[in-house]
Design a protein around this motif. Sequence first.
Motif, PDB file in Angstrom:
ATOM      1  N   GLU A  69     -26.650 -20.035  43.362  1.00  0.00           N
ATOM      2  CA  GLU A  69     -25.840 -18.965  43.849  1.00  0.00           C
ATOM      3  C   GLU A  69     -24.568 -19.380  43.438  1.00  0.00           C
ATOM      4  O   GLU A  69     -24.001 -20.554  43.695  1.00  0.00           O
ATOM      5  CB  GLU A  69     -25.789 -19.168  45.300  1.00  0.00           C
ATOM      6  CG  GLU A  69     -27.326 -18.595  45.827  1.00  0.00           C
ATOM      7  CD  GLU A  69     -27.190 -18.461  47.148  1.00  0.00           C
ATOM      8  OE1 GLU A  69     -26.182 -18.461  47.983  1.00  0.00           O
ATOM      9  OE2 GLU A  69     -28.122 -17.936  47.875  1.00  0.00           O
ATOM     10  N   SER A 103     -26.433 -12.495  34.645  1.00  0.00           N
ATOM     11  CA  SER A 103     -26.821 -11.688  35.550  1.00  0.00           C
ATOM     12  C   SER A 103     -28.281 -11.766  36.394  1.00  0.00           C
ATOM     13  O   SER A 103     -28.412 -11.252  37.330  1.00  0.00           O
ATOM     14  CB  SER A 103     -27.128 -10.368  34.789  1.00  0.00           C
ATOM     15  OG  SER A 103     -28.174 -10.083  34.109  1.00  0.00           O
ATOM     16  N   CYS A 106     -26.317 -13.971  39.335  1.00  0.00           N
ATOM     17  CA  CYS A 106     -25.082 -13.557  39.831  1.00  0.00           C
ATOM     18  C   CYS A 106     -24.837 -12.220  40.093  1.00  0.00           C
ATOM     19  O   CYS A 106     -25.458 -11.343  39.415  1.00  0.00           O
ATOM     20  CB  CYS A 106     -23.762 -13.997  38.762  1.00  0.00           C
ATOM     21  SG  CYS A 106     -23.962 -15.984  38.149  1.00  0.00           S
ATOM     22  N   SER A 107     -24.180 -12.066  41.323  1.00  0.00           N
ATOM     23  CA  SER A 107     -23.903 -10.571  41.494  1.00  0.00           C
ATOM     24  C   SER A 107     -22.989  -9.902  40.611  1.00  0.00           C
ATOM     25  O   SER A 107     -22.408 -10.472  40.041  1.00  0.00           O
ATOM     26  CB  SER A 107     -23.760 -10.417  42.889  1.00  0.00           C
ATOM     27  OG  SER A 107     -22.397 -11.048  43.199  1.00  0.00           O
ATOM     28  N   LYS A 108     -22.881  -8.540  40.988  1.00  0.00           N
ATOM     29  CA  LYS A 108     -22.041  -7.796  40.164  1.00  0.00           C
ATOM     30  C   LYS A 108     -20.490  -8.063  40.391  1.00  0.00           C
ATOM     31  O   LYS A 108     -19.644  -8.084  39.506  1.00  0.00           O
ATOM     32  CB  LYS A 108     -22.085  -6.362  40.481  1.00  0.00           C
ATOM     33  CG  LYS A 108     -23.342  -5.716  40.358  1.00  0.00           C
ATOM     34  CD  LYS A 108     -23.133  -4.796  38.913  1.00  0.00           C
ATOM     35  CE  LYS A 108     -24.677  -4.316  38.533  1.00  0.00           C
ATOM     36  NZ  LYS A 108     -24.734  -4.552  36.999  1.00  0.00           N
ATOM     37  N   SER A 135     -32.706  -5.422  34.965  1.00  0.00           N
ATOM     38  CA  SER A 135     -33.091  -6.460  36.102  1.00  0.00           C
ATOM     39  C   SER A 135     -34.458  -6.034  36.529  1.00  0.00           C
ATOM     40  O   SER A 135     -34.814  -4.647  36.991  1.00  0.00           O
ATOM     41  CB  SER A 135     -32.173  -6.474  37.171  1.00  0.00           C
ATOM     42  OG  SER A 135     -32.672  -7.192  38.227  1.00  0.00           O
TER      43      SER A 135
END
Length: 137
Positions: A69, A103, A106-108, A135
Amino acid sequence: MSYEDLVKKAEDMLAFSYAPYSHFHVGAALLAKDGSVWTGCNIENAAYGPSNCAERTAVFKAVSEGCHEFEAIAIVGGAEDGEGKAVIDDFCPPCGDCRQVLSEFCSKDFKIILANSRGEQKIFTLGQLLPESFSLK
Ligand code: THU
């Protein structure tokens, strides 16, 4: 950790960059949500294809140690001067493969911090640099 400190850690990685073919050195520092920092440099290969970018070195180090994360990555890079030292006059945005690897984990709103030797920064989100990403999740 401040983004300035993260950039400094990315700059420190330029010394370890193994780039005898392109003579272009890249350093990255990846900040995890637990506060840990995972650094990376580019590692080239005589066959070119097996080379690895600094960003992916950092991601792979983290994921291979169980850290998944992330909050942000700082990236610096530039071509060598006459003495083999990287000149980081320009920003060094991540390549397409590195954007795709980021990606996966990791988030946007993950932050991508680009810096140069004048102390300037450009900050993007992953969503800005890789919109409509592929994704399976
Ligand atoms: N490189 C990186 O380390 N990160 C990027 O996002 C772009 C390119 C490296 C790969 C190669 O070793 C050198 O820079 C020149 O392409």
